[in-house]
Write a protein that holds these residues in place. Structure first.
Motif, PDB file in Angstrom:
ATOM      1  N   TYR A  54       0.839  -1.200   0.097  1.00  5.98           N
ATOM      2  CA  TYR A  54       0.053  -0.077   0.125  1.00  5.98           C
ATOM      3  C   TYR A  54       1.089   1.064  -0.006  1.00  5.98           C
ATOM      4  N   ASP A  96     -11.563   6.467  -5.383  1.00  8.48           N
ATOM      5  CA  ASP A  96     -12.758   5.619  -4.909  1.00  8.48           C
ATOM      6  C   ASP A  96     -12.113   4.044  -4.373  1.00  8.48           C
ATOM      7  N   GLU A  97     -10.811   3.668  -4.845  1.00  9.65           N
ATOM      8  CA  GLU A  97     -10.352   2.596  -4.213  1.00  9.65           C
ATOM      9  C   GLU A  97      -9.731   2.809  -3.013  1.00  9.65           C
ATOM     10  N   ALA A  98      -9.449   4.158  -2.584  1.00 10.86           N
ATOM     11  CA  ALA A  98      -8.640   4.152  -1.468  1.00 10.86           C
ATOM     12  C   ALA A  98      -9.443   3.821  -0.132  1.00 10.86           C
ATOM     13  N   VAL A  99      -8.678   3.586   0.843  1.00 12.09           N
ATOM     14  CA  VAL A  99      -9.428   3.194   2.433  1.00 12.09           C
ATOM     15  C   VAL A  99      -8.856   4.023   3.265  1.00 12.09           C
ATOM     16  N   GLU A 100      -9.740   4.466   4.313  1.00 14.45           N
ATOM     17  CA  GLU A 100      -9.274   5.233   5.410  1.00 14.45           C
ATOM     18  C   GLU A 100      -8.526   4.406   6.349  1.00 14.45           C
ATOM     19  N   VAL A 101      -7.472   4.780   6.675  1.00 11.30           N
ATOM     20  CA  VAL A 101      -6.394   3.928   7.889  1.00 11.30           C
ATOM     21  C   VAL A 101      -6.982   4.645   9.094  1.00 11.30           C
ATOM     22  N   THR A 138      -7.127  12.809   6.216  1.00 16.21           N
ATOM     23  CA  THR A 138      -7.799  11.667   5.194  1.00 16.21           C
ATOM     24  C   THR A 138      -7.282  10.459   5.666  1.00 16.21           C
ATOM     25  N   LEU A 173      -5.503   8.276   3.766  1.00 11.76           N
ATOM     26  CA  LEU A 173      -5.924   7.243   2.899  1.00 11.76           C
ATOM     27  C   LEU A 173      -4.803   6.325   2.581  1.00 11.76           C
ATOM     28  N   LYS A 174      -5.300   5.017   2.246  1.00 10.22           N
ATOM     29  CA  LYS A 174      -4.474   3.989   1.905  1.00 10.22           C
ATOM     30  C   LYS A 174      -4.855   3.574   0.370  1.00 10.22           C
ATOM     31  N   TYR A 175      -3.642   3.524  -0.528  1.00 13.49           N
ATOM     32  CA  TYR A 175      -3.773   3.255  -1.852  1.00 13.49           C
ATOM     33  C   TYR A 175      -3.032   1.646  -2.226  1.00 13.49           C
ATOM     34  N   TRP A 232      -2.395   4.520  11.464  1.00  9.07           N
ATOM     35  CA  TRP A 232      -1.709   5.573  10.696  1.00  9.07           C
ATOM     36  C   TRP A 232      -0.491   6.247  11.314  1.00  9.07           C
TER      37      TRP A 232
END
Length: 79
Positions: free
Chosen positions: A27, A51-56, A35, A37-39, A61
């Motif tokens: 990731y 749209d594919e990211a998820v919040e850690v 935010t 965010l994790k990609y 984090w």
């Protein structure tokens, strides 16, 4: 050729916030504390779609930021 996060560290950024990213396993994690965010990196290719990211979660984090020598509250580099 597989994705090399060290090589692109100064070029690639979070598409939502433009914050820097750190590589953690499969990731890329945004250093933006708002935010978090994790990609995913799939088959060696980073999927940089918001749209594919998820919040850690905050605690996870903060731990990741510490491992990457960043402030666990702000995501800024630690001197």
């Amino acid at each position: 050729m597989a994705f090399d996060p060290q090589r692109l560290q100064d070029i690639i950024a979070c598409p939502k916030t433009k914050a820097k990213l750190v590589c953690e396993g499969d990731y890329l994690i945004s250093v933006d504390p708002a935010t978090r965010l994790k990609y995913p990196i799939r088959d060696g290719i980073p999927v940089m779609l918001v749209d594919e990211a998820v919040e850690v979660p905050q605690a996870e984090w903060a731990s990741i930021m510490q491992r990457h020598e960043r402030n666990p509250e702000t995501g800024e580099p630690v001197s």
